[in-house]
Structure formats: C-alpha cells, structure tokens
Design an enzyme around this catalytic site. Sequence first.
Site, PDB file in Angstrom:
ATOM      1  N   ARG A  73      50.298  15.723 -26.474  1.00 50.95           N
ATOM      2  CA  ARG A  73      50.676  17.043 -26.993  1.00 50.95           C
ATOM      3  C   ARG A  73      49.386  17.753 -27.363  1.00 50.95           C
ATOM      4  O   ARG A  73      48.652  17.276 -28.247  1.00 50.95           O
ATOM      5  CB  ARG A  73      51.601  16.897 -28.194  1.00 50.95           C
ATOM      6  CG  ARG A  73      51.750  18.192 -28.979  1.00 50.95           C
ATOM      7  CD  ARG A  73      52.889  18.158 -29.967  1.00 50.95           C
ATOM      8  NE  ARG A  73      54.176  18.178 -29.275  1.00 50.95           N
ATOM      9  CZ  ARG A  73      55.333  18.385 -29.881  1.00 50.95           C
ATOM     10  NH1 ARG A  73      55.391  18.573 -31.180  1.00 50.95           N
ATOM     11  NH2 ARG A  73      56.455  18.400 -29.187  1.00 50.95           N
ATOM     12  N   HIS A  91      56.590  23.136 -22.012  1.00 46.14           N
ATOM     13  CA  HIS A  91      57.154  21.967 -22.700  1.00 46.14           C
ATOM     14  C   HIS A  91      58.159  21.308 -21.755  1.00 46.14           C
ATOM     15  O   HIS A  91      59.370  21.365 -21.980  1.00 46.14           O
ATOM     16  CB  HIS A  91      57.823  22.427 -23.997  1.00 46.14           C
ATOM     17  CG  HIS A  91      58.100  21.324 -24.987  1.00 46.14           C
ATOM     18  ND1 HIS A  91      57.817  19.998 -24.740  1.00 46.14           N
ATOM     19  CD2 HIS A  91      58.644  21.368 -26.242  1.00 46.14           C
ATOM     20  CE1 HIS A  91      58.174  19.266 -25.791  1.00 46.14           C
ATOM     21  NE2 HIS A  91      58.677  20.073 -26.705  1.00 46.14           N
ATOM     22  N   GLN A 139      60.953  18.829 -22.966  1.00 40.95           N
ATOM     23  CA  GLN A 139      62.038  19.543 -23.628  1.00 40.95           C
ATOM     24  C   GLN A 139      63.018  20.081 -22.581  1.00 40.95           C
ATOM     25  O   GLN A 139      64.236  19.950 -22.728  1.00 40.95           O
ATOM     26  CB  GLN A 139      61.458  20.696 -24.463  1.00 40.95           C
ATOM     27  CG  GLN A 139      62.503  21.450 -25.244  1.00 40.95           C
ATOM     28  CD  GLN A 139      63.187  20.587 -26.296  1.00 40.95           C
ATOM     29  OE1 GLN A 139      62.519  19.971 -27.111  1.00 40.95           O
ATOM     30  NE2 GLN A 139      64.509  20.527 -26.276  1.00 40.95           N
ATOM     31  N   ASP A 146      64.322  29.586 -30.004  1.00 38.06           N
ATOM     32  CA  ASP A 146      63.219  28.764 -30.531  1.00 38.06           C
ATOM     33  C   ASP A 146      62.556  29.588 -31.631  1.00 38.06           C
ATOM     34  O   ASP A 146      62.831  30.789 -31.801  1.00 38.06           O
ATOM     35  CB  ASP A 146      62.232  28.432 -29.394  1.00 38.06           C
ATOM     36  CG  ASP A 146      61.097  27.496 -29.830  1.00 38.06           C
ATOM     37  OD1 ASP A 146      61.194  26.879 -30.908  1.00 38.06           O
ATOM     38  OD2 ASP A 146      60.105  27.403 -29.081  1.00 38.06           O
ATOM     39  N   CYS A 178      65.384  23.895 -29.345  1.00 41.51           N
ATOM     40  CA  CYS A 178      64.561  22.685 -29.167  1.00 41.51           C
ATOM     41  C   CYS A 178      64.305  21.982 -30.494  1.00 41.51           C
ATOM     42  O   CYS A 178      64.019  20.789 -30.510  1.00 41.51           O
ATOM     43  CB  CYS A 178      63.255  23.046 -28.493  1.00 41.51           C
ATOM     44  SG  CYS A 178      62.302  24.281 -29.395  1.00 41.51           S
ATOM     45  N   ARG A 209      66.611  14.103 -25.900  1.00 38.99           N
ATOM     46  CA  ARG A 209      65.180  13.974 -25.589  1.00 38.99           C
ATOM     47  C   ARG A 209      64.886  12.520 -25.195  1.00 38.99           C
ATOM     48  O   ARG A 209      64.182  12.248 -24.230  1.00 38.99           O
ATOM     49  CB  ARG A 209      64.321  14.353 -26.807  1.00 38.99           C
ATOM     50  CG  ARG A 209      64.245  15.837 -27.107  1.00 38.99           C
ATOM     51  CD  ARG A 209      63.450  16.598 -26.053  1.00 38.99           C
ATOM     52  NE  ARG A 209      62.083  16.124 -25.911  1.00 38.99           N
ATOM     53  CZ  ARG A 209      61.049  16.507 -26.671  1.00 38.99           C
ATOM     54  NH1 ARG A 209      61.228  17.412 -27.611  1.00 38.99           N
ATOM     55  NH2 ARG A 209      59.832  16.034 -26.459  1.00 38.99           N
TER      56      ARG A 209
END
Length: 305
Positions: free
Chosen positions: A102, A129, A132, A224, A264, A292
């Site tokens: 990340r 992402h 995700q 988000d 998310c 996830r």
Amino acid sequence: MKDFLAVGDYSPEALQEMLDLAVELKKERQSGGNKPVLEGKTLAMIFQKPSLRTRVSFDMGMRQLGGDAIYLSPAEIGLGKRESVADVARVVSGYVEGIMARVFDHAHVVELAEYASVPVINGLSDYNHPCQALADAFTIYEEYGTLKDINVSYVGDGNNVAVSLMQICAKLGANFTIGNPEGFDMPAAAIEEGQKFAAESGSTITMVTDPLEAVKDADAIYTDVWTSMGQEEEAAKRAAVFPPYQVNQELVAAAKDKTIVLHCLPAHRGDEITDKVADGPHSRLFPQAHNRMHAQKALLVKLMA
Ligand code: CP
Ligand code: NVA
C-alpha cells in the site's frame, strides 16, 4: 500475469475466473476450511498508510490457505527514503513468495513489481485500489449473479476507489455512472482506458455532476470518503464542496427500489453516508468488507499457488 497492479491489466475472462474461485473458496471456508494450497508460502505486506481491512483480510487469507504473512509498518521500511524501492523489491523477493504493498505514489508499486522476482499486489495507491474492486465486483456478483447490464452508480470523489470500480465494471459489462462535483473527476487517462474496456464489453460509462441523476436506475450505489489518505490538507475545502453528494435516504430513494449500497470503508458517517443508510436495509457494507478476504484469497491462489 505475475502481478496485480490494476484491474485493467486483466482480461474479463481472468477477472470472472477470479470471482468464481472466490465463490468456491468462500463456500469451502464456510464448510470446514480451505485446503492448504499456500503451505510454506509467505506474503510480505508493506504499508505506507494505515489499514484495517487490507491488513487483516490479507493476513487471515494467507493463514486460511495454509501460508503466512508478515506486516511491515510505514515506520519500518522507509520505502524510497531509507532504501530505494528497487532495492526493497530485490531484498524482500529473497525472503517471501509474494508482496502486497500500500503506497502513496502509484509509480512505487509499479517499480516494486518491476524489480521483485515474486508477485506484487497493489493494496491501494493514490491512483487505484484494484483489490477493493475485486471485492466490490464479487459482492455485486453474489447479489445479482452477474455484472452484465448491472447499473453501478458511484457518488462522490473521482478517486482511487472510483477508478478501479469503473474499470472492473467496464471489464465485466456493468454500466458505470459517476456523479462527482466539478473539479473532482477521475484522471483523464483512467477514463479513456475505462471507455475502451466498456466498448469491448458493450457497457457504458457516464459522467454527471448531479448526484440524483447519477443514481437514477442504479442497482448499486457506491460512495467513499471525500478526503483520501494523503489529501488531509484539502479536507476543509472538500468538506465545503461535497455535502450535496451525501448518500442519504433521499438519494437511495431515487435509485431502483432494490438497490444495494456499497462503501469500501472506512466510512465517515454523517459525511458521505448517513447512519440510516449505512445500517439500513439497502446496505451491504459489512458483507462487502468481509468479501475483501474471499476475493483476495482467489487472487493469492492465482498468483502464488
Ligand atoms: N477499504 C480498505 O482498503 O480499507 P483499509 O484502508 O482499512 O485497508
Ligand atoms: N479513497 C480512500 C480509500 C481508503 C480505503 C483513500 O485512499 O484513503
């Protein structure tokens, strides 16, 4: 494919295969446990930013598949500061069978992949992402049995999560609409790429500024945070612009009756989503978060088994 850096690098068939494997692995997990197909293998998890879902879901995913994971905190590696990205990649490759990272700068995860001899998974960058998006598509797939012709409406900032969601929708034939304030569009290159994928799958990408128009006919509404990690200095400016894009009961009522609501997470409740919606009948926020792990287990098997 050695790495998973962007949804766009994968064919619709490969993405669909991953969703089908996620269905299988989830079922297997819920009926006794997974086969230890990653026994003896370790995933290094490099974090330049905080995380709950990504960290725990990858760690538990590896354990459930018989493998192991090592967490490397932002303070530990000093990616690109204490040591060059290329050297980190070359060193870590000698210890583990896979790397998840990340990062702030998307170029850093690309560089890690270039110099690592083991698979590199993008666990979020400033640009996208993809893990995700895999979980998001899996959640929609579980709900509707397909992504083809499903209308997915994203309301809010044209950020990393929006980019990957658009790309997976376009790849798998879902129609993607984004409603964002002027000046908060997704990057032009991402839109262009998404439009190419949509043309190939026969789906559409629509960009509007009116949130109510964005969610008209939506089978899934997605939102988000208004300020992503790394943009903290813009928080006040953003907080002034985004309130009309809040996902509240009025907005949900403008979509299809059975629409689902996705996020998310982490959520800033009271900003981009209200408690009533996050905890209401349309919400799939927590199954989505749990997915996830199942979706990423499919990815780990594809890349590391
Ligand atoms: N959605 C997501 O990536 O959550 P974390 O930042 O907690 O990993
Ligand atoms: N757009 C958010 C997603 C967090 C999972 C961020 O980058 O902070």
